[in-house]
Enzyme design. Structure first.
Site, PDB file in Angstrom:
ATOM      1  N   CYS A   1      -0.773  -1.370  -5.698  1.00  0.00           N
ATOM      2  CA  CYS A   1      -0.602  -0.095  -4.993  1.00  0.00           C
ATOM      3  C   CYS A   1      -1.552   0.954  -5.564  1.00  0.00           C
ATOM      4  CB  CYS A   1       0.859   0.324  -5.007  1.00  0.00           C
ATOM      5  SG  CYS A   1       1.249   1.384  -3.622  1.00  0.00           S
TER       6      CYS A   1
ATOM      7  N   HIS B   1       3.653  -4.240  -2.878  1.00  0.00           N
ATOM      8  CA  HIS B   1       4.334  -4.533  -4.145  1.00  0.00           C
ATOM      9  C   HIS B   1       4.858  -5.964  -4.158  1.00  0.00           C
ATOM     10  CE1 HIS B   1       4.446  -0.446  -5.854  1.00  0.00           C
ATOM     11  NE2 HIS B   1       4.433  -0.068  -4.588  1.00  0.00           N
TER      12      HIS B   1
ATOM     13  N   GLU C   1       5.790  -7.698  -6.559  1.00  0.00           N
ATOM     14  CA  GLU C   1       6.869  -7.904  -7.542  1.00  0.00           C
ATOM     15  C   GLU C   1       8.252  -7.816  -6.899  1.00  0.00           C
ATOM     16  OE1 GLU C   1       4.939  -5.278  -7.279  1.00  0.00           O
ATOM     17  OE2 GLU C   1       5.864  -3.412  -7.968  1.00  0.00           O
TER      18      GLU C   1
HETATM   19  N1  GLN Z   1       0.459   7.285  -5.067  1.00  0.00           N
HETATM   20  C1  GLN Z   1      -0.063   6.279  -4.208  1.00  0.00           C
HETATM   21  C2  GLN Z   1       0.271   6.530  -2.754  1.00  0.00           C
HETATM   22  O1  GLN Z   1       1.183   7.254  -2.457  1.00  0.00           O
HETATM   23  C3  GLN Z   1       0.395   4.905  -4.625  1.00  0.00           C
HETATM   24  C4  GLN Z   1       1.867   4.707  -4.499  1.00  0.00           C
HETATM   25  C5  GLN Z   1       2.356   3.520  -5.271  1.00  0.00           C
HETATM   26  O2  GLN Z   1       1.657   3.048  -6.161  1.00  0.00           O
HETATM   27  N2  GLN Z   1       3.547   3.043  -4.968  1.00  0.00           N
HETATM   28  O3  GLN Z   1      -0.373   5.994  -1.887  1.00  0.00           O
END
Ligand code: GLN
Length: 535
Positions: free
Chosen positions: A369, A507, A509
């Site tokens: 992410c 994600h 995970e």
């Molecule tokens: N801050 C980033 C976004 O909002 C990544 C979010 C995250 O890593 N879950 O796109």
């Protein structure tokens, strides 16, 4: 009380009932007043677990899913805040026709409605109530479950109470008094526990179990010990040996649907026990002081270890410490580096330095992410000549979203419908949340990991890698190996000239399980392990 292992106990019981052929669903009721955990600090509350259908829920739902394999849904978690706001909204709409709105019956009825949702779809619904007996916020939940069981025509509800048996090292004694008091407290609100699960550091002698049974008015066979374990994944077997599932069936007068089949848990346990050596992984993030903030991630790394029968030693490092580049040398003792999800600018320049180091030194690297977004920024700045590359999240000076390498996404498609979000909406509910399909390009490392062309993974973010930069980045060597189905949102990037340099916008995970490690984690650990053997 919290941290005692209610989530793991519920999850293990769910797994044992499944092993006996029953279908299960697990739910969490949280007494706090936040409407959902989406905006709660990971420092205080641990990770936000995202479901396929896009709910931001308590981290216990992650345990449930990792132990039962049943994908959690938005209807599996509720807080007092959510219940009260539903009741108040209905009051504003006039649904109660001018009645006086009270905790009993209006709030408790709303809780009972939640408990009954889809109750006919499974054999067992396990509902866990957070907090401690006697907490003011918890009372409506206890009253609701009391009424709920009373209203059932048949003997189909039971109460399992988790208590602590403190061990006094100086006198080498287990104390049963706190358990007696906790049960007394529960009784005073009309609930008699059928089963007591007693958490203790040391095995509970027969004599103590007899005493608890006598004073708490619970059958001795239903006093179940929950001792400390080397790994949480041995909890189902430990509870089976203690007879937890058996006790549940006996109280309900039910027969097992089949001989208990614990194969998957025996396999996980033997993998754990036969694991050799270790790989050292550095996780560079912002909330590294509290491991619960990255709960699913640390579990997924353990699963990656189980897949390769090796131990994973995780070191949590604060990203801000890497802002001075001399610090990156500290990373050379690691076999793999991971940058997890995160929000906000703090520490991002440190993370970018870490990514550069992993790329140049050929250390296996996984960016999740925010970690993927920073991977792309690092590559753009240092390999594609885009010196100013940044994200709209930390650098709002440029005029238009479209100019940013990582830009704010305000419109996307979910289930054939266009979803629109504005930056100025309230916090919470403004993100691309939940499971989305992604297309994986054949011939890439991502494809060799997944071995399929369409995958479904969970998201939780506001910003996206700008597809308009794909060409310049690909011309300088970065491969875009996964996209949203419309081809507009980059989902996976990788570097073919590196043993493992992968960034994913989702994600992975959140979907990993001990008995089914996520392939990204098993491959990441596999490559890291190969590095240890090269040296
Ligand atoms: N801050 C980033 C976004 O909002 C990544 C979010 C995250 O890593 N879950 O796109």
């Amino acid at each position: 009380m919290s941290s005692l292992g209610k989530g793991l106990t519920s999850a293990s019981l769910g797994a044992l009932l499944q092993a006996r052929g029953f279908s299960v669903r697990l739910r969490k009721l949280d007494p706090y007043l936040n409407v959902d955990p989406g905006t709660m600090s990971p420092f205080e509350h641990g990770e936000v677990f995202v479901t396929d259908d896009g709910a931001e829920t308590d981290l216990d739902l992650g345990h449930y899913e990792r132990f039962t394999g049943v994908a959690a849904q938005s209807t599996d978690s509720v807080s007092s805040g959510r219940i009260y706001s539903t009741v108040l909204e209905r009051e504003r709409k006039g649904d109660y026709l001018g009645e006086t709105i009270q905790v009993i019956p209006h709030v408790t009825n709303e809780i009972k409605k939640f408990l009954a949702l889809h109750e006919d779809e499974v054999d067992f619904m396990l509902c866990e109530i957070g907090g401690t007996i006697g907490d003011i916020e918890g009372l409506p939940f206890f009253e609701a479950i009391r009424q709920f069981s009373q209203e059932k025509k048949t003997n189909s509800c039971i109460f399992v109470h988790l208590t602590l048996l403190p061990f006094l090292a100086s006198s080498r004694e287990l104390k049963t008094k706190p358990t007696q008091h906790s049960v007394k407290e529960l009784r005073s609100i009309g609930i008699s526990p059928d089963i007591l699960v007693c958490r203790s550091e040391v095995p509970i002698p027969r004599k103590e179990k007899e005493k608890i049974a006598l004073f708490c008015n619970v059958n001795e066979k239903n006093i179940i010990a929950a001792n400390d374990l080397e790994t949480i994944y041995e909890a189902p077997i430990a509870f089976f040996d203690e007879g937890l599932d058996d006790a549940v069936l006996q109280v309900l007068n039910l027969k097992s649907k089949k001989e208990p089949d614990l194969n998957i848990w025996n396999d996980v346990s033997s993998r754990y026990r036969s694991s050799e050596g270790s790989v050292k992984i550095a996780v560079v993030g912002k909330y590294t002081k509290l491991e619960d903030a990255y709960k699913s991630l640390s579990e997924a790394l353990i699963h990656g270890g189980l897949a390769n029968k090796t131990n994973v030693e995780v070191t949590w490092l604060e990203s801000e410490e890497f802002e001075k580049s001399a610090q990156t040398k500290r990373l050379n003792k690691f076999d793999g580096i991971l940058i997890p999800g995160g929000f906000g600018k703090r520490g991002t320049e440190g993370k970018i330095k870490v990514i550069k180091y992993a790329r140049e030194k050929q250390i296996p690297f996984l960016g999740i992410c925010l970690g993927m977004q920073l991977l792309v920024i690092e590559y753009a700045r240092n390999c594609a000549g885009l010196k100013e590359a940044s994200s709209e999240e930390f650098d709002e000076k440029s005029n238009s979203s479209e100019d940013h390498l990582i830009y704010h996404l305000s419109k996307w498609i979910k289930d054939q419908k266009v979803e629109i979000r504005s930056k100025v909406q309230n916090k919470g509910g403004t993100m691309r949340l939940g499971a989305y399909p992604a297309k994986i390009k054949k011939g890439t490392m991502a494809y060799s990991i997944y071995k399929k062309a369409i995958v479904s993974e969970r998201h939780r973010h506001r910003f996206e890698v700008n597809v308009n930069y794909q060409k310049v980045l690909e011309d300088s060597g970065l491969t875009f190996s996964g996209f949203s189905q419309d081809g507009l949102l980059p989902e996976v990037v990788e570097l073919s000239s590196h043993p493992f340099f992968l960034g994913v916008q989702f994600h992975p995970e959140l979907k990993s399980k001990p008995f089914e490690p996520h392939p990204i984690f098993s491959n990441f650990i596999k490559t890291a392990l190969e590095q240890t053997r090269l040296v």
